[in-house]
Write an enzyme that holds these catalytic residues in place. Structure first.
Site, mmCIF file in Angstrom:
data_model
loop_
_atom_site.group_PDB
_atom_site.id
_atom_site.type_symbol
_atom_site.label_atom_id
_atom_site.label_comp_id
_atom_site.label_asym_id
_atom_site.label_seq_id
_atom_site.Cartn_x
_atom_site.Cartn_y
_atom_site.Cartn_z
ATOM 1 N N HIS A 24 59.099 47.476 27.668
ATOM 2 C CA HIS A 24 58.459 47.551 28.980
ATOM 3 C C HIS A 24 57.804 46.204 29.268
ATOM 4 C CE1 HIS A 24 55.873 48.770 32.267
ATOM 5 N NE2 HIS A 24 56.543 49.913 32.340
ATOM 6 N N ARG A 80 52.929 47.071 39.874
ATOM 7 C CA ARG A 80 53.793 46.110 40.566
ATOM 8 C C ARG A 80 54.345 46.718 41.849
ATOM 9 N NH1 ARG A 80 58.019 45.175 36.526
ATOM 10 N NH2 ARG A 80 57.019 46.760 35.255
#
Length: 556
Positions: A326, A346
């Protein structure tokens, strides 16, 4: 601990570039996506592309397949038990369906099996719900908004994210069953985030062309697990949960059909035999193998147990040559190292910026590309931010979210991480987070069909332990979906299989004896034992002083 003064000085660089980046974000001006050629080049920095990190397996149904050394180590290992000492003539428990694993996949499988009239046992290594499901934060994908999305677009995103290596039948099942999975969770009381009119909120995830990621703040996995765990516990007349009792071997019959499992009670150190007409493997992932020494987001018990014992029983593996790192795991504060920072940050507008406060990659690239870009920025370009621990990271500029969506948004939409950092004296609505890629997901696993069946009659698969759905890279929001879709399918089909089975035959562990013999014939001399059950984090200097030569009683 809060950020030390040297990091606070570096944060001033981020603050200096933030107004311009926020202004661009408001005008939808983004760093361009990578071209296909650029994608190929940047993936050279991804750990999966290091050939020296792999070797061939020498035994078993996937002999010759090159995968991570750490995974081969647990596959080329001895059983925890001597089969000759296990008396299979008497079963300690008997049931229609045995579910191995008490996370999201296992629990949803148990619910569907029970609804088909089956008696179910869930055997779990730790407590019911201690699983990677609880660690999932960002959301769950499903094309529920038919006027702007469909399973067609979802299918294309999943295939593209997996580099078109995915098994199409599995992807087709995943995306077409997705809306029903969301509806099922809603009916059971799952509190997804909604607008005031009741419409489900959705966001973009990396690699997606539509906003279809549903979420429950930044604790989506916790909310899903809470919902289905409570439901399973409310059906205790049919669903029995045995905690702290991992399966250490599958049990077959003389016809080669899966007929139960051998459980190990971690509190009493006893072994127990479960006789079952059908078995569902739902043991999750393997982050605690720490492939290539990466930190991990995974829970304490993620040690590839299901892969080990099913492989030993003859089920092949696929896509285990790829592992998901990740992009955003905590690299500092040290006490939180490896913990996942959801992609939702994000998706909500936070930039990834280097030591110069400059954005260097589009935040909506798929995870493997995003992770490779971060590693390149730190390792090759020397633009990483030095942490007090000696490691390097990249800033995830979370204060941008408040600047874009209003003061208080970070605290409201990300309560889990807001509280976590607050304990360290860090306000992530005002200061960015220092991150680095962290081992997150096992892209591959056991081979299985879209019915949940495996090559071993009577054994079904659900969740992260299975391979092929996500190809060589999973997109955000598809793991929680995977556990619900294939958990439900495996549960229903396992119950149907159990109904059709009348003759259990004679139980045996001959496959374990055969596997030991194969190891010997392959010239593998090892004292490794698997499944490992729990990782060993004892420091070398402590081990040097553990001098006990003879153990007496229960005291080491």
């Amino acid at each position: 601990m809060p950020y030390p003064q040297e990091l606070k000085e570096l944060i001033k660089v981020v603050e200096k570039t933030r107004p311009e980046r926020v202004a661009k974000k408001k005008k939808n001006e983004e760093v361009p996506f990578l071209s296909l050629e650029e994608r190929k080049k940047i993936l050279d920095y991804h750990p999966d592309f290091k050939e020296e990190g792999r070797r061939e397996i020498k035994v078993g149904p996937s002999k010759g397949y090159r995968i991570a050394h750490e995974m081969v180590d647990v596959l080329e290992a001895n059983s925890r038990v001597n089969p000759d000492l296990v008396d299979l003539s008497h079963a300690d428990y008997e049931t229609d369906v045995l579910v191995i694993g008490g996370g999201g996949a296992g629990t949803s499988a148990a619910l569907l099996a029970q609804e088909q009239g089956a008696k179910v046992i869930i055997a779990t290594k730790l407590r019911h719900g201690d699983a990677n499901t609880m660690m999932a934060e960002g959301g769950i994908q499903a094309a529920t908004k038919g006027w702007k999305d469909s399973p067609y677009y979802h299918y294309l995103d999943v295939m593209g994210g997996g580099h078109f290596k995915n098994i199409p039948d599995l992807v087709d099942t995943l995306v077409t069953e997705a809306p029903d999975a969301i509806l099922w969770m809603e009916k059971h009381g799952c509190n997804f985030s909604k607008f005031q009119d009741g419409t489900l909120k959705t966001l973009h995830g990396g690699g997606t062309c539509r906003k279809r990621m549903h979420f429950a703040a930044d604790i989506t996995g916790v909310e899903i697990m809470r919902t289905i765990r409570d439901e399973a516990r409310n059906r205790s007349q049919d669903i029995r949960v045995i905690e702290f009792s991992p399966a250490v071997e599958l049990i077959l019959n003389e016809k080669g059909e899966c007929s139960g499992a051998l459980l190990y009670n971690m509190e009493t150190e006893e072994y127990f035999i479960v006789k079952a007409k059908a078995v569902i493997m739902a043991t999750g992932g393997s982050g605690r193998l720490h492939i290539q020494n990466f930190m991990t987001t995974n829970h304490y018990g993620a040690t590839a147990d299901g892969i080990v014992i099913a492989y030993r029983a003859g089920v092949g593996i696929s896509f285990l040559h790829t592992v998901q790192y990740h992009p955003t795991g905590v690299v500092f504060p040290e006490q939180a190292e490896g913990i996942l920072i959801t992609e939702k940050f994000r998706g909500s507008g936070a930039n990834l910026v280097n030591i110069d406060g400059q954005q260097f990659v589009n935040e909506r690239e798929p995870r493997d590309l995003e992770a490779a870009a971060i590693i390149k920025e730190c390792v090759e370009k020397g633009k990483g931010v030095p942490a007090p621990t000696g490691k390097f990271g990249i800033w995830l500029d979370s204060p941008m979210i408040d600047a874009l969506s209003g003061t208080g948004t970070v605290e409201k939409e990300f309560p889990g991480k807001f509280i976590l950092y607050k304990r360290f004296g860090i306000d992530i609505s005002k200061e960015p987070m220092l991150i680095y890629p962290t081992l997150h997901y096992q892209n591959g696993g056991l081979e299985f069909k879209n019915t949940g069946e495996t090559a071993l009659p009577g054994l079904f698969v659900a969740g992260e332990v299975g391979g092929g759905i996500h190809g060589e890279n999973r997109l955000m929001g598809n793991s929680l979906l995977d556990i619900l879709v294939f958990g439900r399918i495996a549960g229903k089909n396992a119950a149907d299989y159990a109904k059709s089975r009348s003759d259990m035959g004679k139980l045996t562990l001959d496959h374990v004896r055969t596997y030991h013999k194969n190891l010997e014939e392959a010239g593998i001399e090892t004292d490794r034992v698997a499944p490992m059950l729990l990782p060993d984090y004892t420091l070398p200097h402590v081990k040097e002083r553990q001098l006990t030569a003879c153990y007496v009683g229960t005291l080491r």
